[in-house]
Design a protein around this motif. Sequence first.
Motif, mmCIF file in Angstrom:
data_model
loop_
_atom_site.group_PDB
_atom_site.id
_atom_site.type_symbol
_atom_site.label_atom_id
_atom_site.label_comp_id
_atom_site.label_asym_id
_atom_site.label_seq_id
_atom_site.Cartn_x
_atom_site.Cartn_y
_atom_site.Cartn_z
ATOM 1 N N UNK A 23 53.140 36.810 18.890
ATOM 2 C CA UNK A 23 53.429 37.944 20.679
ATOM 3 C C UNK A 23 52.102 37.607 21.533
ATOM 4 N N UNK A 24 50.903 37.444 21.067
ATOM 5 C CA UNK A 24 49.915 36.845 22.838
ATOM 6 C C UNK A 24 50.829 36.708 23.393
ATOM 7 N N UNK A 25 51.615 34.785 23.331
ATOM 8 C CA UNK A 25 52.371 34.407 24.484
ATOM 9 C C UNK A 25 53.243 35.312 25.312
ATOM 10 N N UNK A 26 53.303 36.443 25.008
ATOM 11 C CA UNK A 26 53.994 37.345 25.969
ATOM 12 C C UNK A 26 52.758 37.964 26.018
ATOM 13 N N UNK A 27 51.777 38.348 26.421
ATOM 14 C CA UNK A 27 51.081 39.204 26.218
ATOM 15 C C UNK A 27 50.934 39.502 27.814
ATOM 16 N N UNK A 28 50.823 40.905 28.714
ATOM 17 C CA UNK A 28 50.419 40.940 30.462
ATOM 18 C C UNK A 28 49.780 41.787 30.646
ATOM 19 N N UNK A 29 48.754 41.853 31.264
ATOM 20 C CA UNK A 29 48.253 43.081 32.065
ATOM 21 C C UNK A 29 47.203 43.211 32.545
ATOM 22 N N UNK A 30 46.027 43.563 32.473
ATOM 23 C CA UNK A 30 44.525 43.909 32.776
ATOM 24 C C UNK A 30 43.750 42.030 32.213
ATOM 25 N N UNK A 31 43.841 41.400 33.065
ATOM 26 C CA UNK A 31 42.506 41.285 32.590
ATOM 27 C C UNK A 31 40.784 41.116 33.035
ATOM 28 N N UNK A 32 39.263 40.715 31.825
ATOM 29 C CA UNK A 32 38.801 41.189 32.955
ATOM 30 C C UNK A 32 38.041 39.651 32.578
ATOM 31 N N UNK A 33 37.056 39.543 32.981
ATOM 32 C CA UNK A 33 35.947 38.093 33.118
ATOM 33 C C UNK A 33 35.242 38.538 33.600
ATOM 34 N N UNK A 34 33.923 36.904 34.147
ATOM 35 C CA UNK A 34 33.144 37.586 34.459
ATOM 36 C C UNK A 34 33.125 35.557 35.294
ATOM 37 N N UNK A 35 32.133 35.954 36.502
ATOM 38 C CA UNK A 35 31.928 34.278 37.563
ATOM 39 C C UNK A 35 30.478 34.449 37.667
ATOM 40 N N UNK A 36 30.276 33.319 37.041
ATOM 41 C CA UNK A 36 28.712 33.393 37.374
ATOM 42 C C UNK A 36 28.698 31.675 37.716
ATOM 43 N N UNK A 45 28.518 37.441 43.074
ATOM 44 C CA UNK A 45 28.999 38.731 44.014
ATOM 45 C C UNK A 45 30.317 38.126 44.939
ATOM 46 N N UNK A 46 31.290 39.519 44.899
ATOM 47 C CA UNK A 46 32.424 38.981 45.765
ATOM 48 C C UNK A 46 32.984 37.925 45.587
ATOM 49 N N UNK A 47 33.093 36.936 45.231
ATOM 50 C CA UNK A 47 33.574 35.971 44.458
ATOM 51 C C UNK A 47 35.417 36.446 44.741
ATOM 52 N N UNK A 48 36.528 35.741 45.267
ATOM 53 C CA UNK A 48 37.219 36.342 45.773
ATOM 54 C C UNK A 48 38.400 35.300 44.342
ATOM 55 N N UNK A 56 48.309 38.195 43.996
ATOM 56 C CA UNK A 56 47.644 39.629 44.037
ATOM 57 C C UNK A 56 46.222 39.291 44.089
ATOM 58 N N UNK A 57 45.306 39.485 44.292
ATOM 59 C CA UNK A 57 44.056 39.162 45.025
ATOM 60 C C UNK A 57 43.083 40.460 44.299
ATOM 61 N N UNK A 58 40.942 39.773 44.179
ATOM 62 C CA UNK A 58 40.662 41.168 43.954
ATOM 63 C C UNK A 58 39.079 40.509 44.190
ATOM 64 N N UNK A 59 38.312 41.031 43.883
ATOM 65 C CA UNK A 59 37.174 40.640 44.182
ATOM 66 C C UNK A 59 36.071 40.868 43.350
ATOM 67 N N UNK A 60 34.847 39.812 42.633
ATOM 68 C CA UNK A 60 34.320 40.801 42.010
ATOM 69 C C UNK A 60 32.957 40.808 42.117
ATOM 70 N N UNK A 61 32.205 42.271 40.934
ATOM 71 C CA UNK A 61 31.178 42.802 41.514
ATOM 72 C C UNK A 61 29.648 42.422 41.354
ATOM 73 N N UNK A 62 28.564 43.356 41.323
ATOM 74 C CA UNK A 62 28.016 42.638 41.425
ATOM 75 C C UNK A 62 26.807 42.340 40.231
ATOM 76 N N UNK A 63 27.964 41.988 39.406
ATOM 77 C CA UNK A 63 27.896 41.891 38.100
ATOM 78 C C UNK A 63 28.877 40.739 37.655
ATOM 79 N N UNK A 64 29.210 40.445 38.699
ATOM 80 C CA UNK A 64 29.998 39.180 38.768
ATOM 81 C C UNK A 64 31.662 39.312 37.924
ATOM 82 N N UNK A 65 31.437 40.763 37.648
ATOM 83 C CA UNK A 65 33.033 41.191 37.414
ATOM 84 C C UNK A 65 34.105 41.487 37.544
#
Length: 260
Positions: A23-36, A45-48, A56-65
Motif C-alpha cells: 500500500x505505501x508504494x501507492x501513497x500520494x498526498x500532502x508531504x511534510x518535512x523540514x529543511x535545515x 526559511x524561504x527555501x524553494x 508544483x512549488x512551495x516555500x519553507x516557513x520560519x521553522x524550515x517546515x
Amino acid sequence: MKKNFLLLFMVFLALPVLAQEETPEMQEGELKAVVLNAQTGGPLESVHVINLNKVVGTITNKKGEFAITAAVNDTLYFSYLGFKSQKVRVTNDMFRFQETKIALTELAYALEEVIITPYQLTGYLEIDVRNLPINTAYQYSISGLPTSYEAGNKNPSAVTKVLGAIMNPADLLRNLFGKRPRQMRKLRQMKEDDDIRDLLASKFDRETLQALLQLEKVDIDDILSNCNYSKSFITTANDLQILDAISSCYEEYRILNRGN
C-alpha cells in the motif's frame, strides 16, 4: 490433506500483510518535512521546494517546515540562495513519519580580485553616449505579423535568419520541440505556479529550468537561438524571462503543428 489445508490457511493469513506492505508504494498526498542548514542544524526559511514530477512549488516557513503535494518516487528540488541545490526522491518513510529533515549545504565562495572599470563620464551627453556600450540586439517587424522577431546583430544574415524562420517555421520548430513533448508540456504548469515563477524571477543560472525541463543548458540556449532570440537576451535574461520565451515559441509550434 491436513498439511495442505494448513499451508493454504497460512497463505491466506499472509495476504493482508503483503497488501499492507504494498500500500505505501501507492501513497500520494500532502508531504511534510523540514529543511535545515547542514552546518548549523538550524532551520532555513524561504527555501524553494519544487515537485519536479507534478510541477508544483512551495516555500519553507520560519521553522524550515513545508508541505507539498507528492507521491512515492516523485523528485523534490530544493533551492536556496547561497546553498547548493539538492534533489530528494520521495520515499515511503517520508509519508509514514512526516518528520523528515533535509539538510542543505552552504556554498563556499572563494572571492578573487575583481577589477572594476567604471564608465568615464565627462558630463557631455554626445561624448558619454558614444562611450557607453550599445545593445546589439535588433528586432524586425513585418507588416501583418502580431509580434516582432529578435535576431541579434544587425546584418544581412540576421534578417535572412528571421525571414527563413517565418517563411518555413514548422520545420524549424518541429526539430526543436518534436523530440521533447513531455518536457515542453510542463511549460504551462510552470507558468501557472506562483512559487515557481517567483523562484525563476530571481535566478539567472538556468539550473532550475534544467531540472524542471530535463534539458541541458546548451539545449536551452539552442532552442532560444533558433527561436530568433539574440545572444545578449540569452545570456542576460533571468530564468523567468527564459521560460516565457521558450513557452511563447512552443505555443507557436503547437499552432503550426495543428494546422498540418
